[in-house]
Motif scaffolding. Structure first.
Motif, mmCIF file in Angstrom:
data_model
loop_
_atom_site.group_PDB
_atom_site.id
_atom_site.type_symbol
_atom_site.label_atom_id
_atom_site.label_comp_id
_atom_site.label_asym_id
_atom_site.label_seq_id
_atom_site.Cartn_x
_atom_site.Cartn_y
_atom_site.Cartn_z
ATOM 1 N N LYS A 95 0.855 -1.121 -0.170
ATOM 2 C CA LYS A 95 -0.126 0.081 -0.039
ATOM 3 C C LYS A 95 0.940 1.161 0.061
ATOM 4 O O LYS A 95 1.887 1.066 0.870
ATOM 5 N N SER A 96 0.218 2.650 -0.855
ATOM 6 C CA SER A 96 1.534 3.304 -1.034
ATOM 7 C C SER A 96 1.255 4.609 0.626
ATOM 8 O O SER A 96 0.804 4.323 1.036
ATOM 9 N N CYS A 97 2.892 5.084 0.347
ATOM 10 C CA CYS A 97 2.672 5.360 2.049
ATOM 11 C C CYS A 97 1.669 7.026 1.703
ATOM 12 O O CYS A 97 0.973 6.802 2.648
ATOM 13 N N ALA A 98 1.249 6.989 0.454
ATOM 14 C CA ALA A 98 0.872 8.445 0.662
ATOM 15 C C ALA A 98 -1.135 8.004 0.729
ATOM 16 O O ALA A 98 -1.699 8.982 1.741
ATOM 17 N N ASP A 99 -1.653 7.106 1.194
ATOM 18 C CA ASP A 99 -2.656 6.183 1.608
ATOM 19 C C ASP A 99 -2.725 6.183 3.169
ATOM 20 O O ASP A 99 -3.484 5.555 3.357
ATOM 21 N N ILE A 100 -1.850 5.629 3.728
ATOM 22 C CA ILE A 100 -1.531 5.234 4.393
ATOM 23 C C ILE A 100 -2.067 6.053 5.737
ATOM 24 O O ILE A 100 -1.001 7.472 6.089
ATOM 25 N N VAL A 101 -3.339 5.734 6.626
ATOM 26 C CA VAL A 101 -3.879 6.623 7.351
ATOM 27 C C VAL A 101 -2.694 6.356 8.729
ATOM 28 O O VAL A 101 -2.779 5.456 9.410
ATOM 29 N N VAL A 102 -2.370 7.787 9.297
ATOM 30 C CA VAL A 102 -1.242 7.979 10.195
ATOM 31 C C VAL A 102 -2.229 7.716 11.465
ATOM 32 O O VAL A 102 -3.515 8.212 11.761
ATOM 33 N N PRO A 103 -2.228 6.471 12.270
ATOM 34 C CA PRO A 103 -3.078 6.672 14.181
ATOM 35 C C PRO A 103 -3.205 7.712 14.755
ATOM 36 O O PRO A 103 -1.738 8.148 14.979
ATOM 37 N N THR A 104 -4.015 8.439 15.543
ATOM 38 C CA THR A 104 -4.085 9.202 16.800
ATOM 39 C C THR A 104 -3.536 8.554 17.722
ATOM 40 O O THR A 104 -2.647 7.123 17.875
ATOM 41 N N GLY A 105 -2.681 9.560 18.162
ATOM 42 C CA GLY A 105 -1.456 8.181 20.170
ATOM 43 C C GLY A 105 -2.185 8.119 20.435
ATOM 44 O O GLY A 105 -1.608 7.268 22.000
ATOM 45 N N GLN A 106 -3.685 8.154 20.794
ATOM 46 C CA GLN A 106 -4.915 7.157 21.784
ATOM 47 C C GLN A 106 -5.284 5.932 21.720
ATOM 48 O O GLN A 106 -4.713 5.693 20.725
ATOM 49 N N CYS A 107 -4.358 5.139 22.860
ATOM 50 C CA CYS A 107 -5.099 3.904 23.553
ATOM 51 C C CYS A 107 -6.257 3.626 22.825
ATOM 52 O O CYS A 107 -6.551 2.436 22.568
ATOM 53 N N SER A 108 -7.215 4.428 23.137
ATOM 54 C CA SER A 108 -8.223 4.429 23.330
ATOM 55 C C SER A 108 -8.924 5.719 22.818
ATOM 56 O O SER A 108 -8.293 6.464 23.018
ATOM 57 N N ASN A 109 -10.736 6.015 23.047
ATOM 58 C CA ASN A 109 -11.742 6.643 22.803
ATOM 59 C C ASN A 109 -11.786 7.848 24.244
ATOM 60 O O ASN A 109 -12.758 7.756 24.066
ATOM 61 N N GLY A 110 -10.395 8.098 24.768
ATOM 62 C CA GLY A 110 -10.847 8.625 26.612
ATOM 63 C C GLY A 110 -11.754 7.073 27.142
ATOM 64 O O GLY A 110 -11.794 7.737 28.959
ATOM 65 N N GLU A 111 -11.581 5.859 27.163
ATOM 66 C CA GLU A 111 -12.199 4.892 28.496
ATOM 67 C C GLU A 111 -11.158 4.590 28.707
ATOM 68 O O GLU A 111 -9.585 4.892 28.159
ATOM 69 N N GLN A 112 -11.197 4.428 29.849
ATOM 70 C CA GLN A 112 -9.957 3.940 30.591
ATOM 71 C C GLN A 112 -9.298 2.939 30.138
ATOM 72 O O GLN A 112 -10.424 1.385 30.119
ATOM 73 N N ILE A 113 -8.339 2.639 30.435
ATOM 74 C CA ILE A 113 -7.017 1.453 30.253
ATOM 75 C C ILE A 113 -6.638 0.465 31.269
ATOM 76 O O ILE A 113 -6.388 0.740 31.834
ATOM 77 N N ASP A 114 -7.176 -0.721 30.995
ATOM 78 C CA ASP A 114 -6.799 -1.674 31.616
ATOM 79 C C ASP A 114 -5.481 -2.868 32.029
ATOM 80 O O ASP A 114 -5.278 -3.609 32.336
ATOM 81 N N ILE A 115 -4.941 -2.157 30.247
ATOM 82 C CA ILE A 115 -3.622 -3.220 30.214
ATOM 83 C C ILE A 115 -3.287 -2.728 29.557
ATOM 84 O O ILE A 115 -3.099 -1.763 28.517
ATOM 85 N N LEU A 116 -1.403 -1.732 29.269
ATOM 86 C CA LEU A 116 -0.677 -2.144 28.674
ATOM 87 C C LEU A 116 0.742 -2.521 27.894
ATOM 88 O O LEU A 116 1.497 -3.277 29.103
ATOM 89 N N THR A 117 0.993 -2.406 27.074
ATOM 90 C CA THR A 117 2.213 -3.609 26.399
ATOM 91 C C THR A 117 3.326 -2.659 26.273
ATOM 92 O O THR A 117 2.932 -2.183 24.918
ATOM 93 N N PHE A 118 4.573 -2.186 27.084
ATOM 94 C CA PHE A 118 5.931 -1.571 26.092
ATOM 95 C C PHE A 118 6.978 -2.889 25.890
ATOM 96 O O PHE A 118 6.998 -3.582 26.093
ATOM 97 N N THR A 119 7.019 -1.914 25.258
ATOM 98 C CA THR A 119 8.678 -2.405 24.202
ATOM 99 C C THR A 119 9.714 -1.671 25.266
ATOM 100 O O THR A 119 10.190 -0.280 24.978
ATOM 101 N N TYR A 120 10.902 -2.709 26.246
ATOM 102 C CA TYR A 120 11.825 -1.841 26.646
ATOM 103 C C TYR A 120 13.010 -1.665 26.232
ATOM 104 O O TYR A 120 13.613 -2.178 25.215
ATOM 105 N N GLN A 121 13.414 -0.065 25.522
ATOM 106 C CA GLN A 121 14.275 0.775 24.877
ATOM 107 C C GLN A 121 15.309 0.658 25.569
ATOM 108 O O GLN A 121 16.236 0.451 24.792
ATOM 109 N N GLY A 122 15.379 1.314 26.636
ATOM 110 C CA GLY A 122 16.711 1.535 26.906
ATOM 111 C C GLY A 122 17.072 2.667 27.123
ATOM 112 O O GLY A 122 16.483 3.781 26.590
#
Length: 218
Positions: A95-122
């Motif tokens: 798929k062309s990069c011009a057609d890729i929709v950049v996601p928002t940084g929010q993990c939800s639409n304002g709803e409370q989050i009950d689980i998060l997964t991170f990758t430790y980068q140091g």
């Protein structure tokens, strides 16, 4: 010839008679021959060529052969190269990069989050790409050595001075590029604000405070 100041010698000779179309000439007539050569214009150099031409009379007893010789020199003055590049950007599915929709940084639409997964980068706080304006990061005791294993402890913030209402989300040893998952031990949503402390050799090396409300970017 010379390329970038270095002399390169090629004394081979090549017969170019086959390139001459009209070989039978009357007095005062002329013929031409041309040949293309590919030169690297990105390298400064001088190319010298010796050309020898010989013509034989139709009746050898009545005439003598004539010869001519000339030198040709081509100099490339490197003043910079202009390169046209066509770049095609596609994702793994083509798929062309011009057609890729950049996601928002929010993990939800304002709803409370009950689980998060991170990758430790140091790395240090200056290496972080956190866009939360109110979040904080502080390196202490020399900061993190990314080649060493780290212990990460994440819990609800602010931390109660008497330990009442505190909620621990993660406490364990991790290495760079390893994932950690944060969740409530009692099945409740995560707190709106969280603190993660990173330890090495039993010393705190970094402290991060960030928001996990579901409204802030992560």
């Amino acid at each position: 010839f010379k390329i970038n100041g270095e002399t390169v010698t090629d004394e081979s000779s090549q017969d170019r008679l086959g390139l001459v179309i009209d070989r039978n000439l009357n007095p005062q007539e002329k013929t031409t021959v041309s040949e293309d050569a590919v030169l690297n214009l990105c390298l400064k150099g001088t190319y010298d060529t010796d050309v020898t031409v010989k013509a034989d009379p139709p009746d050898p007893p009545l005439g003598i052969p004539c010869e001519a010789q000339d030198d040709y020199s081509i100099t490339v003055d490197q003043s910079g190269c202009k390169i046209d590049v066509d770049i095609t950007c596609v994702d793994n599915e083509g798929k062309s990069c011009a057609d890729i929709v950049v996601p928002t940084g929010q993990c939800s639409n304002g709803e409370q989050i009950d689980i998060l997964t991170f990758t430790y980068q140091g790395g240090s706080c200056s290496d972080a790409a956190n866009t939360q304006e109110q979040s904080t990061c502080e390196d202490v005791n020399g900061g993190i050595n990314s080649s060493n294993e780290s212990r990460i402890r994440c819990e609800k913030f602010p931390i109660s001075e008497i330990g009442i209402g505190d909620e621990l989300y993660f406490d364990g040893s991790v290495s760079v590029n390893e994932e950690i998952t944060l969740r409530s031990s009692v099945g409740l949503p995560l707190s709106n604000e969280m603190i993660c402390m990173i330890f090495q050799n039993n010393q705190k090396r970094q402290e991060l405070i960030f928001f996990t409300s579901g409204i802030e970017d992560l």
